[in-house]
Motif scaffolding. Structure first.
Motif, mmCIF file in Angstrom:
data_model
loop_
_atom_site.group_PDB
_atom_site.id
_atom_site.type_symbol
_atom_site.label_atom_id
_atom_site.label_comp_id
_atom_site.label_asym_id
_atom_site.label_seq_id
_atom_site.Cartn_x
_atom_site.Cartn_y
_atom_site.Cartn_z
ATOM 1 N N ILE A 1 0.644 -1.299 -0.024
ATOM 2 C CA ILE A 1 0.055 0.101 -0.098
ATOM 3 C C ILE A 1 0.844 1.351 0.038
ATOM 4 N N GLU B 1 4.266 8.695 -4.975
ATOM 5 C CA GLU B 1 3.382 9.136 -3.567
ATOM 6 C C GLU B 1 1.866 9.754 -4.077
ATOM 7 N N ASN C 1 -1.422 7.782 -4.063
ATOM 8 C CA ASN C 1 -2.784 8.269 -3.387
ATOM 9 C C ASN C 1 -4.122 8.062 -3.895
ATOM 10 N N ARG D 1 -4.896 4.067 -2.861
ATOM 11 C CA ARG D 1 -4.733 3.878 -1.495
ATOM 12 C C ARG D 1 -6.194 4.356 -0.984
ATOM 13 N N GLY D 2 -6.819 3.584 -0.346
ATOM 14 C CA GLY D 2 -8.098 4.085 0.237
ATOM 15 C C GLY D 2 -9.104 3.903 -0.691
ATOM 16 N N MET E 1 -6.674 -0.594 4.009
ATOM 17 C CA MET E 1 -5.692 -1.238 5.011
ATOM 18 C C MET E 1 -6.488 -1.162 6.467
ATOM 19 N N MET F 1 -10.787 14.193 16.098
ATOM 20 C CA MET F 1 -11.686 14.243 14.990
ATOM 21 C C MET F 1 -12.620 13.308 15.260
ATOM 22 N N GLU G 1 -16.299 12.418 10.591
ATOM 23 C CA GLU G 1 -15.238 13.060 9.771
ATOM 24 C C GLU G 1 -14.264 12.134 9.303
ATOM 25 N N GLN G 2 -13.853 11.425 10.296
ATOM 26 C CA GLN G 2 -12.768 10.350 9.823
ATOM 27 C C GLN G 2 -13.050 9.355 8.567
ATOM 28 N N ILE G 3 -14.245 9.093 8.913
ATOM 29 C CA ILE G 3 -14.843 8.058 7.729
ATOM 30 C C ILE G 3 -15.047 8.591 6.405
ATOM 31 N N GLU H 1 -13.408 11.490 5.458
ATOM 32 C CA GLU H 1 -12.332 11.786 4.468
ATOM 33 C C GLU H 1 -12.091 11.261 3.197
ATOM 34 N N TYR I 1 -12.108 12.597 -1.493
ATOM 35 C CA TYR I 1 -10.951 12.650 -2.596
ATOM 36 C C TYR I 1 -11.311 11.460 -3.349
ATOM 37 N N HIS I 2 -12.095 10.337 -3.135
ATOM 38 C CA HIS I 2 -12.121 9.433 -4.200
ATOM 39 C C HIS I 2 -13.529 9.264 -4.751
ATOM 40 N N ILE J 1 -13.661 2.799 7.545
ATOM 41 C CA ILE J 1 -12.764 3.651 6.910
ATOM 42 C C ILE J 1 -12.453 2.730 5.875
ATOM 43 N N SER K 1 -3.583 6.277 4.761
ATOM 44 C CA SER K 1 -3.895 4.964 4.070
ATOM 45 C C SER K 1 -5.144 5.213 3.378
ATOM 46 N N LYS K 2 -5.839 6.297 3.444
ATOM 47 C CA LYS K 2 -7.165 6.916 2.894
ATOM 48 C C LYS K 2 -6.852 7.324 1.632
ATOM 49 N N GLY K 3 -5.584 7.610 1.311
ATOM 50 C CA GLY K 3 -5.329 8.241 -0.141
ATOM 51 C C GLY K 3 -5.458 9.548 -0.115
ATOM 52 N N ARG L 1 -2.855 19.885 13.764
ATOM 53 C CA ARG L 1 -3.817 19.794 14.859
ATOM 54 C C ARG L 1 -3.367 19.179 16.192
#
Ligand SMILES: Nc1ncnc2c1ncn2[C@@H]1O[C@H](COP(=O)(O)OP(=O)(O)O)[C@@H](O)[C@H]1O
Ligand code: SF4
Ligand SMILES: [Mg+2]
Lengths: 342, 320
Positions: free
Chosen positions: A57, A83, A87, A90-91, A96, A109, A113-115, A117, A121-122, A169, B224-226, B239
């Protein structure tokens, strides 16, 4: 049923720089993962399982790590991507799940919000669609009051709940491959079973290929389709789960089995090969990596650099003379006894 | 939360009591007395004895203490021997000066230190990082008065960009815009001096917090979320790294209210630090004791303030 190969790893070497030398923690691994399959990777701590996972990954420190070989996914060699290019994968296509849910979430956080994220982007989902997707995911991983949990902070959840969040996630963007690095090791036994059930359930829904890293053979027996046993950065045995449990061949694999205390065993002695995985700088770099732990097998008995031999279809063993010895508990068999000299 | 705050204030009472006794006794045992040096040597010793008696300085210390604390509760902190003024008024005026100076100092301090700390941590071991670390060690090595004097000489006397002493030019009438501008103008150079010297701690702290945070598991999860690396930094690493700095803010603010002795003295700025030094050298007990009490109170307040700030910025900490 089991589909085509999603991911193919060819002769992967991952080395860490210590002073000015790179030491390979993954030392020539070749593997493949198919759609809808759970491939288990087992081995003692320190044998390079996590390194293998982070190499796939791309989550390593680029300044201190050297990755050579091929990791082919979607017609791309992941080992050669930048990198930024990683990106995009990844995710999204590969994700992972980590070992320690207590430290794997950002303490400042909110869960939702963490889920969310990764979705930003994807996917092209707008804010309200993302919010409902978050709730859906929380529900999918078996969290009963998703609205409330989405607004909570990690410290307000139990370890098991947090691992469910981590899984949410990981599956947020419906990845084709999920790498789970010891996902249940840090959890209570009862919670472990729940999390494993969840993984199996999710796999049935998503048809993802799962790489499940563990050192727990009980877990392997329960969920895996195929098993690769690692020792000192190499794969020393690989087979379908039934085959491996019925016919383990490599002395290391056999010692792993024998080191599980068996309740119904007539013998009260544990058959363990003594010793530990050598540290990275002291790993043997030629010959059989395991030979130092079975010194009573004479040197001339085996191949110089044991290759993986296919001894039956799909069953590979990196040991040439497995026929030559037996464990104390075996009936009959070879000429050398293989057990701890206690 | 309010309950805790009230409780914390109540706990301060015995702490301050103990502090007040200690300070009072220590001040009494200081060599010399307020009349030495103030009264001409020709004065009749009998007259001095009379004055001393009249001021109650011959009473046993606990009597003096009771009298002092009793008055203090009525807002009467006594009279400054040197300034011939009410201590409460004197300190009030100085405290206000110091407050503005401190506020601007903290502002400039964080304005310089936070970006530099973040840059150094983010680009660890780069040339930029090395330059920043070098800067922070250089400023750390320079004593306050040396830098103060250099700034004063350079920007005050040579270039004449800034006034060299005081808190406001007397030619401006209080309350006018010019008056406030001139006040601001007077504190700019001292604040800057203070800020430049204070940056080291924050830069180094923030830098190492960021370097640590990079290796945290939650940062790995974020990666890992990219999501783009700049997001990993802004939403996860920074933060979390700024958290301890925020907690420190409470102490910084109240610490600064004590005034910087060197900065205020060098820039001839009539603040608390300067008052403290001059009152010690003139044995002005009433001022000394009042000031030390105030500093003690500020220190306690600082820790409460830090706890409150922490409970606001860190969801794991709730004061109930
Ligand atoms: N970042 C790193 N730098 C140096 N050595 C490392 C690093 N990560 C892992 N190692 C070493 O590589 C070997 C394999 O580690 P790891 O992949 O974590 O094993 P496992 O996951 O099987 O327990 C160990 O000897 C470990 O000490
Ligand atoms: S190759 Fe030889 S040393 Fe290696 S595991 Fe097999 S028997 Fe042991
Ligand atoms: Mg590991």
């Amino acid at each position: 049923m089991k589909g085509n190969e999603l991911l193919k790893i060819n002769n992967l070497h991952t080395g860490f720089r210590i002073k000015d030398t790179f030491y390979d923690a993954v030392d020539g691994v070749s593997l493949s993962v198919k759609k809808n399959e759970i491939l288990a990777i087992v081995g003692e701590s320190g044998c390079g399982k996590s390194t293998l996972a982070t190499s796939i990954i791309g989550l390593y420190d680029h300044n201190k790590t050297r990755v050579q070989g091929e990791i082919v996914f979607d017609n791309k060699n992941l080992a050669a991507l930048s990198e930024e290019e990683m990106n995009d994968i990844r995710g999204f296509q590969i994700s992972m799940i980590f070992q320690d849910p207590l430290s794997a979430l950002n303490p400042l956080m909110r869960i939702g919000e963490q889920i969310e994220e990764g979705l930003i982007y994807h996917t092209k989902l707008d804010k309200s669609k993302r919010d409902s997707r978050v709730l859906e995911l929380l529900q999918q991983v078996g969290i009963r009051n998703p609205e409330r949990v989405a607004r909570q902070f990690p410290h307000q959840l139990s370890g098991g709940m947090r691992q469910r969040v981590i899984i949410a996630i990981a599956i947020a963007c419906k990845p084709q491959i999920i790498i789970a690095d010891e996902p249940t090791t840090a959890l209570d036994v009862t919670i472990q079973a729940q999390i494993l059930d969840l993984l199996i359930e999710l796999q049935a829904e998503t048809e993802a290929g799962i790489i499940l890293i563990t050192h727990d053979l009980g877990v392997v027996a329960e969920v895996a389709d195929r098993v690769a046993v690692m020792y000192a950065g190499q794969i020393i045995e690989e087979a379908a789960v039934e085959e491996l449990f019925a016919n383990p061949k490599h002395p290391y694999t056999r010692s792993l089995f024998n080191s599980i205390p068996q309740m119904n065993s007539q013998s009260d002695r544990l058959n363990v090969i003594e010793g530990i995985v050598p540290s990275l700088m002291n790993l043997p770099r030629s010959g059989c990596r395991f030979s130092s732990r079975i010194p009573w097998i004479p040197g001339e008995a085996h191949e110089e650099n044991p290759a993986l031999h296919e001894i039956s279809p799909g069953h590979f063993v990196r040991c040439t003379c497995w026929k030559e010895f037996h464990f104390k508990t075996d009936k009959g068999g070879g000429t050398h006894e293989l057990y701890a000299n206690k | 939360m309010w309950k805790t705050i009230v409780r914390r204030f109540l706990i301060m009472i015995p702490q301050l009591f103990v502090l007040s006794v200690i300070i009072f006794v220590l001040a009494k045992f200081m060599p010399g007395d307020p009349f030495t040096g103030l009264i001409s040597p020709q004065t009749d010793p009998a007259r001095i004895a009379e004055l001393t008696e009249k001021a109650g300085l011959n009473d046993p210390w606990h009597i003096q203490y009771m009298r002092w604390i009793g008055n203090a509760f009525q807002g009467d902190l006594g009279l400054s021997y040197t300034y011939k003024r009410d201590v409460a008024d004197l300190i009030g005026e100085r405290a206000l000066n110091t407050f503005w100076l401190s506020l601007l100092s903290v502002f400039i301090l964080y304005l310089i230190a936070i970006p530099l700390g973040i840059l150094a941590g983010r680009y660890q071991n780069s040339r930029l990082d090395k330059t920043i670390v070098l800067y922070s060690f250089v400023t750390y090595a320079i004593p306050t008065f040396v830098l103060g004097l250099i700034f004063l000489f350079l920007f005050g006397y040579k270039l004449e960009w800034f006034p060299t002493s005081g808190s406001v030019d007397i030619k401006y009438e209080a309350g006018t815009l010019r008056y406030y501008w001139d006040k601001f103008y007077h504190i700019l150079l001292p604040s800057f001096t203070y800020a430049v010297l204070g940056t080291t701690g924050i830069i180094q702290y923030l830098r190492s917090e960021i370097i640590d945070a990079k290796t945290m598991d939650y940062v790995r999860t974020a990666r890992s979320k990219g999501i783009p690396m700049r997001k990993v930094y802004s939403k996860h690493i920074f933060r979390n790294s700024l958290l301890p700095i925020a907690a420190f803010l409470g102490f910084t603010i109240t610490g600064l209210l004590g005034g910087s002795i060197f900065v205020e003295t060098i820039f001839g700025y009539p603040g608390m630090g300067q008052l403290f030094v001059s009152s010690i050298s003139s044995r002005d007990y009433s001022v000394i004791t009042a000031l030390v009490m105030l500093f003690g109170f500020l220190a306690l307040l600082g820790s409460l303030l830090s706890d409150i700030i922490m409970s606001i910025v860190d969801p794991r900490i709730r004061i109930e």
